[in-house]
Design an enzyme around this catalytic site. Structure first.
Site, short mmCIF file in Angstrom:
data_model
loop_
_atom_site.label_atom_id
_atom_site.label_comp_id
_atom_site.label_asym_id
_atom_site.label_seq_id
_atom_site.Cartn_x
_atom_site.Cartn_y
_atom_site.Cartn_z
N TYR A 112 -17.15 11.78 -23.42
CA TYR A 112 -17.13 12.90 -22.48
C TYR A 112 -18.54 13.40 -22.17
O TYR A 112 -18.80 13.83 -21.05
CB TYR A 112 -16.29 14.03 -23.07
N TYR A 171 -11.15 8.38 -24.35
CA TYR A 171 -12.53 8.83 -24.60
C TYR A 171 -12.50 9.93 -25.66
O TYR A 171 -11.46 10.57 -25.90
CB TYR A 171 -13.18 9.37 -23.33
N CYS A 172 -13.64 10.12 -26.32
CA CYS A 172 -13.82 11.25 -27.22
C CYS A 172 -15.11 11.94 -26.82
O CYS A 172 -15.55 11.82 -25.67
CB CYS A 172 -13.81 10.82 -28.69
N ALA A 173 -15.73 12.66 -27.73
CA ALA A 173 -16.90 13.45 -27.35
C ALA A 173 -18.10 12.59 -26.95
O ALA A 173 -18.73 12.80 -25.92
CB ALA A 173 -17.29 14.41 -28.47
#
Length: 334
Positions: free
Chosen positions: A124, A95-97
């Site tokens: 996230y 996952y990223c932001a």
């Protein structure tokens, strides 16, 4: 294989994952992350800031090209590490932001190599929204709440009881004026993530052991609904001989620094007699920690402790095994 997952599907796959990657920058990761994640960043802190500035102030296309170049360089550096510890075919969550280019770029590369990749849609940010909603609608209401004076062994009991929530452990704080003796605390978000991670794994109909806490532990705050549900739980008052309590607390105070000690004393000074304050400081400066703890328990902690009006059960912890047996028996009867 590359599978896009909503939050619930992603969380359901957690136990099967061999590696969980947080593709955000180190700064973002250090502030908070999904419990158990490792930081294999797509962009470093400086790169993330540079790309973001170019994107906003100059050219989106230029920013994308520069970002892609940096991502390729960083992934190339990390692939050997990942392959060394996680053979091709392993299951990897990422996952990223916001579920954008940073996680998708790495996910595509890993999936083409042969890893089974699960990517969190919305990243996230969506995970955090899910956490907050979970707390607002918290289904867990069956709590066995251990109260009692400082040093009676509630934390030690929790470690041997199941299922249980070690809220002080998540907060890295003992919940008292000297509670920060454990060291640096996590951010509020990381505290919530750890609490969520523990609660999410427990069935709502289970009776959960937890320690009675103030709403605030150092710099972190227990989510409102969690605190409310704990307050309505079955209250058990734990007692223990004064000598055992002193010995237990002494263990935590062995490495207290002068800076920490005098700061904590300044906090409690308005609540103790001047003569007691002077006696505690004198004992500390003579390195007589036994007397320091005795004074603190007898002349501060025991005096400010407020036992709730309603206590359902009293268990003595002079014999830990016997106390644990009584608590487990109580759980079976509720």
């Amino acid at each position: 294989m590359l599978k896009e997952c909503d939050v619930e599907t992603f969380l359901a796959s957690r136990e099967a994952l061999d590696l969980l990657i947080d593709a955000r920058s180190p700064k973002e990761f250090s502030e908070s992350c999904i419990v158990g994640a490792q930081n294999f960043y797509a962009l470093s802190d400086a790169q993330h800031q540079e790309v973001g500035t170019i994107y906003k102030q100059r050219s989106r296309n230029e920013a994308k090209i520069l970002g892609a170049r940096y991502i390729c360089e960083n992934v190339a550096a990390d692939l050997q590490t990942i392959a060394k510890h996680y053979p091709i075919g392993s299951k990897i969550g990422i996952y990223c932001a916001r579920g954008g280019l940073r996680s998708s770029s790495i996910a595509i590369i890993l999936s083409h190599i042969g890893y089974q990749v699960y990517r969190l849609e919305g990243g996230y940010k969506r995970y955090r929204a899910y956490v907050l909603t979970f707390f607002e609608q918290l289904p867990h209401r069956r709590f066995i709440v251990l109260g009692g004076k400082t040093g009676c062994g509630k934390t030690e009991l929790l470690k041997r009881l199941s299922p249980s929530l070690d809220i002080e452990g998540f907060a890295n704080h003992l919940g008292s004026s000297f509670g920060a003796v454990c060291g640096a605390q996590p951010s509020q978000k990381m505290f919530e993530n750890s609490l969520f991670n523990a609660l999410y794994s427990l069935k709502p109909d289970q009776s959960i052991f937890v320690e009675a806490e103030s709403k605030r532990l150092g710099k972190v705050t227990i989510p409102a609904r969690v605190y409310q549900n704990i307050q309505t739980g079955v209250r058990v008052e734990i007692t223990a001989p004064f000598e055992m309590r002193t010995k237990r607390i002494l263990h935590y105070y062995q490495n207290v620094t002068p800076e920490f000690f005098y700061r904590a004393m300044a906090i409690i000074a308005p609540y103790i007699r001047k003569s007691v304050k002077e006696a505690i400081i004198d004992a500390y400066e003579r390195r007589d920690l036994q007397s320091v703890v005795t004074f603190l328990l007898r002349d501060y902690y025991d005096l400010v402790y407020q036992k709730p009006l309603h206590v359902s059960f009293f268990f003595d912890n002079a014999n830990e095994a016997s106390c644990i047996a009584s608590l487990l028996n109580l759980r079976e009867t509720l």
